[in-house]
Design a protein around this motif. Structure first.
Motif, PDB file in Angstrom:
ATOM      1  N   GLU A 165       0.843  -1.195   0.000  1.00 51.77           N
ATOM      2  CA  GLU A 165       0.000   0.000   0.000  1.00 51.77           C
ATOM      3  C   GLU A 165       0.874   1.240   0.000  1.00 51.77           C
ATOM      4  OE1 GLU A 165      -2.250  -0.169   3.613  1.00 51.77           O
ATOM      5  OE2 GLU A 165      -2.554  -2.290   3.308  1.00 51.77           O
ATOM      6  N   ALA A 166       0.325   2.346  -0.489  1.00 47.54           N
ATOM      7  CA  ALA A 166       1.069   3.608  -0.448  1.00 47.54           C
ATOM      8  C   ALA A 166       1.118   4.109   0.996  1.00 47.54           C
ATOM      9  CB  ALA A 166       0.388   4.633  -1.321  1.00 47.54           C
ATOM     10  N   PRO A 167       2.247   4.757   1.386  1.00 47.35           N
ATOM     11  CA  PRO A 167       2.318   5.280   2.740  1.00 47.35           C
ATOM     12  C   PRO A 167       1.265   6.371   2.948  1.00 47.35           C
ATOM     13  CG  PRO A 167       4.442   5.431   1.622  1.00 47.35           C
ATOM     14  CD  PRO A 167       3.428   5.062   0.609  1.00 47.35           C
ATOM     15  N   SER A 168       0.753   6.469   4.162  1.00 51.31           N
ATOM     16  CA  SER A 168      -0.197   7.545   4.429  1.00 51.31           C
ATOM     17  C   SER A 168       0.070   8.092   5.826  1.00 51.31           C
ATOM     18  CB  SER A 168      -1.621   7.014   4.346  1.00 51.31           C
ATOM     19  OG  SER A 168      -1.813   6.046   5.342  1.00 51.31           O
ATOM     20  N   ALA A 169      -0.411   9.316   6.077  1.00 54.99           N
ATOM     21  CA  ALA A 169      -0.212   9.917   7.384  1.00 54.99           C
ATOM     22  C   ALA A 169      -0.937   9.087   8.428  1.00 54.99           C
ATOM     23  CB  ALA A 169      -0.762  11.326   7.370  1.00 54.99           C
ATOM     24  N   ASN A 170      -0.413   9.043   9.621  1.00 51.69           N
ATOM     25  CA  ASN A 170      -0.969   8.189  10.637  1.00 51.69           C
ATOM     26  C   ASN A 170      -1.056   8.979  11.930  1.00 51.69           C
ATOM     27  OD1 ASN A 170      -1.658   6.180  12.328  1.00 51.69           O
ATOM     28  ND2 ASN A 170       0.243   5.007  12.132  1.00 51.69           N
ATOM     29  N   ALA A 171      -2.268   9.428  12.247  1.00 50.05           N
ATOM     30  CA  ALA A 171      -2.409  10.304  13.399  1.00 50.05           C
ATOM     31  C   ALA A 171      -2.539   9.522  14.706  1.00 50.05           C
ATOM     32  CB  ALA A 171      -3.609  11.210  13.195  1.00 50.05           C
ATOM     33  N   ALA A 172      -3.343   8.433  14.726  1.00 51.03           N
ATOM     34  CA  ALA A 172      -3.586   7.710  15.971  1.00 51.03           C
ATOM     35  C   ALA A 172      -2.364   6.904  16.377  1.00 51.03           C
ATOM     36  CB  ALA A 172      -4.779   6.791  15.776  1.00 51.03           C
ATOM     37  N   ALA A 173      -2.207   6.736  17.709  1.00 52.13           N
ATOM     38  CA  ALA A 173      -1.075   5.936  18.181  1.00 52.13           C
ATOM     39  C   ALA A 173      -1.273   4.480  17.782  1.00 52.13           C
ATOM     40  CB  ALA A 173      -0.981   6.056  19.691  1.00 52.13           C
ATOM     41  N   VAL A 174      -0.210   3.844  17.360  1.00 48.44           N
ATOM     42  CA  VAL A 174      -0.272   2.454  16.931  1.00 48.44           C
ATOM     43  C   VAL A 174       0.427   1.597  17.981  1.00 48.44           C
ATOM     44  CG1 VAL A 174       0.392   0.815  15.144  1.00 48.44           C
ATOM     45  CG2 VAL A 174      -0.152   3.166  14.522  1.00 48.44           C
ATOM     46  N   GLU A 175      -0.268   0.554  18.444  1.00 43.28           N
ATOM     47  CA  GLU A 175       0.354  -0.334  19.420  1.00 43.28           C
ATOM     48  C   GLU A 175       0.836  -1.595  18.720  1.00 43.28           C
ATOM     49  OE1 GLU A 175      -1.827  -0.882  23.019  1.00 43.28           O
ATOM     50  OE2 GLU A 175      -2.737   1.109  22.862  1.00 43.28           O
ATOM     51  N   THR A 176       2.016  -2.025  19.060  1.00 38.60           N
ATOM     52  CA  THR A 176       2.573  -3.222  18.426  1.00 38.60           C
ATOM     53  C   THR A 176       3.491  -3.919  19.430  1.00 38.60           C
ATOM     54  OG1 THR A 176       3.724  -4.006  16.442  1.00 38.60           O
ATOM     55  CG2 THR A 176       4.538  -1.957  17.391  1.00 38.60           C
ATOM     56  N   ASP A 177       4.088  -5.039  18.998  1.00 33.46           N
ATOM     57  CA  ASP A 177       5.007  -5.728  19.903  1.00 33.46           C
ATOM     58  C   ASP A 177       6.385  -5.085  19.874  1.00 33.46           C
ATOM     59  OD1 ASP A 177       3.241  -7.763  20.789  1.00 33.46           O
ATOM     60  OD2 ASP A 177       3.493  -8.793  18.867  1.00 33.46           O
ATOM     61  N   VAL A 178       6.881  -4.835  18.659  1.00 32.16           N
ATOM     62  CA  VAL A 178       8.256  -4.346  18.528  1.00 32.16           C
ATOM     63  C   VAL A 178       8.304  -3.198  17.520  1.00 32.16           C
ATOM     64  CG1 VAL A 178      10.631  -4.969  17.906  1.00 32.16           C
ATOM     65  CG2 VAL A 178       9.169  -6.652  19.031  1.00 32.16           C
TER      66      VAL A 178
END
Ligand SMILES: Cc1cc2nc3c(=O)[nH]c(=O)nc-3n(C[C@H](O)[C@H](O)[C@H](O)COP(=O)(O)OP(=O)(O)OC[C@H]3O[C@@H](n4cnc5c(N)ncnc54)[C@H](O)[C@@H]3O)c2cc1C
Length: 352
Positions: free
Chosen positions: A6-19
Motif C-alpha cells: 500500500e502507499a504510505p499515508s499519514a498516521n495520526a492515531a497511536a499504533v500499538e505493536t510488539d516491537v
C-alpha cells in the motif's frame, strides 16, 4: 504506513505493536523474520523512502560475496530477497519518517514519535539504525547544489543512466575505484580524478584501473575539480586544476564525487541511551542496550570483536528476538524450534 503493497499515508492515531524497529536496512528487515517466527508483530521506521539501508542506498548494483549460502548477490537483490522472506509476517513500514523521540510510558512500554507525527507504542524497541542517517560529503565546489540529482550524484542507483555520457569520478577510495571500473564499459568517456597518485582502495581495483588507463580506455588525472559549467542542472564541463595548479576545462555530463560519508547519528543521540563513539554498547547474549527493552543490532551497536558485516547483524537479530519475546510475552514459554522440522513455524511461514 504500508506493508510494501500500500502507499504510505499519514498516521495520526497511536499504533500499538510488539516491537518497533528503527531502521529498515538489511538487519532491521531480518529482525522482522526472527521476531515473526516468535509471533511478534513489528512496525519499522526509516528516513529513507525505501527498504535496504546502505545496501540499496549506497551499493544497490554491487555484488556482495559473503552472505552465507548465497555466493553472490547485489545490494538490491539481497534487500528484495529479505522482503520476500519477511512477507508472511506483514510488518508495517513507515518510510520517509525519522524516529525523532523515544520516551518510556507509565505502563512500562516505549513511545516512539516520528517527525511525520506517527506515534508507535511497544514494549520493545530495536535500534537497527546502521550509522544513523548517512549523508555524503559534498565537495566545496561553488554552485554544486544546482546540479545535484540531475548531473551530480553521490551514489549510483541505476548504472544505465550513465550510458553514453562523459562521466567524471572524483575520489580515491573503494567507491570511486569500484564505480570507475563498473561504469567504464557503459560511459562514452570516463575520467577519474584524485588529488594524489595513491589510493585507499582494494589493490586489485587500483591495478585494474591502471590497466584501463594504460589501454587508454579511461583517463586519470592527479587533479581537483574547481568549477562546474552548465545550465538548468545539466552539466557540460568542469574546470580541473592539476598538482601544478594549471587549470583546464574538461567535458562532463555526469559528476560523481566519492569523498566519503558523514555519519550523523541524529535524534537517536537524544534517546537517553548509553553511547560510546556514537555506537550503542550491547551485551552479546541478548544484544540489549543498557536500557532494558531497547535492543541494538547491526552496524549501530558495539561490543568486543564486533564486525560491521551483514552476517553479524543477522546473528544479532536472532538472539535479540529470543530476549524480546520474554519482554513481550512474560507469561509464555519459548520453545526453541527449527524451521525445517517445526510444523508450527512452517504454518507461520505459509509453507505448511
Ligand atoms: C560500499 C559498501 C560495501 C559493503 N559491502 C559489504 C559486504 O560485501 N558484506 C557485508 O557483510 N557488508 C558490507 N557492507 C556493510 C553493510 O552494508 C552494513 O553492515 C549493513 O548495511 C548494516 O546494516 P544495518 O541494517 O545495520 O544498517 P544500514 O544498512 O545502515 O540501515 C540503517 C537504516 O536505518 C535508518 N535510520 C537511521 N537513523 C534513523 C532514524 N533516526 N529514523 C529512521 N531511520 C533511521 C537509515 O536510513 C538506514 O536505512 C558494505 C557497506 C558499504 C558502504
Amino acid at each position: 504506513m504500508n506493508d510494501m503493497s500500500e502507499a504510505p499515508s499519514a498516521n495520526a492515531a497511536a499504533v500499538e505493536t510488539d516491537v518497533i524497529i528503527v531502521g529498515a536496512g538489511p538487519i532491521g528487515l531480518f529482525a522482522v523474520f526472527e521476531l515473526g517466527l516468535l509471533d511478534l508483530k513489528c512496525h519499522l521506521v526509516d528516513i529513507l523512502d525505501r527498504p535496504g539501508g546502505q545496501c540499496t542506498e549506497l551499493y544497490p548494483e554491487k555484488p556482495i560475496y559473503d552472505i552465507p549460502g548465497i555466493p553472490v548477490v547485489t545490494g538490491q537483490e539481497l534487500t528484495d530477497r529479505l522482503l520476500e522472506q519477511v512477507k508472511p509476517f506483514h510488518a508495517q513500514y513507515h518510510f520517509g519518517e525519522m524516529a525523532s523521540s523515544l520516551v518510556k510510558r507509565e505502563d512500562g512500554r516505549w513511545q516512539l514519535i516520528t517527525d511525520a507525527g506517527t506515534t508507535l507504542i511497544a514494549p520493545v524497541v530495536v535500534i537497527a539504525a546502521g550509522g544513523g542517517s548517512f549523508v555524503p560529503k559534498r565537495p566545496p565546489i561553488p554552485g554544486i547544489e544546482a546540479y545535484e540529482g540531475s548531473s551530480v550524484f553521490y551514489s549510483v542507483r541505476k548504472m544505465e543512466q550513465f550510458r553514453g555520457k562523459d562521466v567524471l569520478i572524483a575520489g580515491g577510495g573503494d567507491s570511486a575505484l569500484d564505480w570507475t571500473l563498473n561504469l567504464a564499459p557503459i560511459a562514452k568517456s570516463l575520467t577519474l580524478v584524485h588529488h594524489r597518485d595513491g589510493f585507499r582502495a582494494a589493490q586489485h581495483s587500483v591495478n585494474r584501473m591502471r590497466e584501463l588507463v594504460d589501454d587508454k580506455r579511461i583517463g586519470f588525472h592527479v587533479a581537483s575539480v574547481k568549477a562546474l559549467h552548465g545550465a538548468g542542472g545539466q552539466l557540460e564541463a568542469v574546470t580541473l586544476a592539476g598538482a601544478d595548479k594549471k587549470e583546464w576545462r574538461q567535458p562532463a555530463n555526469a559528476f560523481l564525487p566519492f569523498f566519503g560519508l558523514t555519519i550523523k547519528l541524529g535524534p537517536i543521540a537524544n534517546f537517553g541511551l548509553n553511547l560510546h563513539e556514537n555506537l550503542i554498547p550491547v551485551d552479546t547474549a541478548k544484544f540489549e542496550s543498557s536500557t532494558a527493552g531497547i535492543f541494538a543490532i547491526g552496524d549501530i551497536n558495539s561490543y568486543p570483536g564486533k564486525l560491521k558485516l551483514i552476517l553479524s547483524g543477522f546473528h544479532e537479530a536472532a538472539l535479540m528476538a529470543q530476549a524480546a519475546f520474554h519482554i513481550c510475552r512474560p507469561n509464555e514459554k519459548l520453545r526453541f524450534q527449527y524451521t525445517t522440522s517445526s510444523s508450527s513455524l512452517q504454518k507461520k511461514l505459509g509453507v505448511a
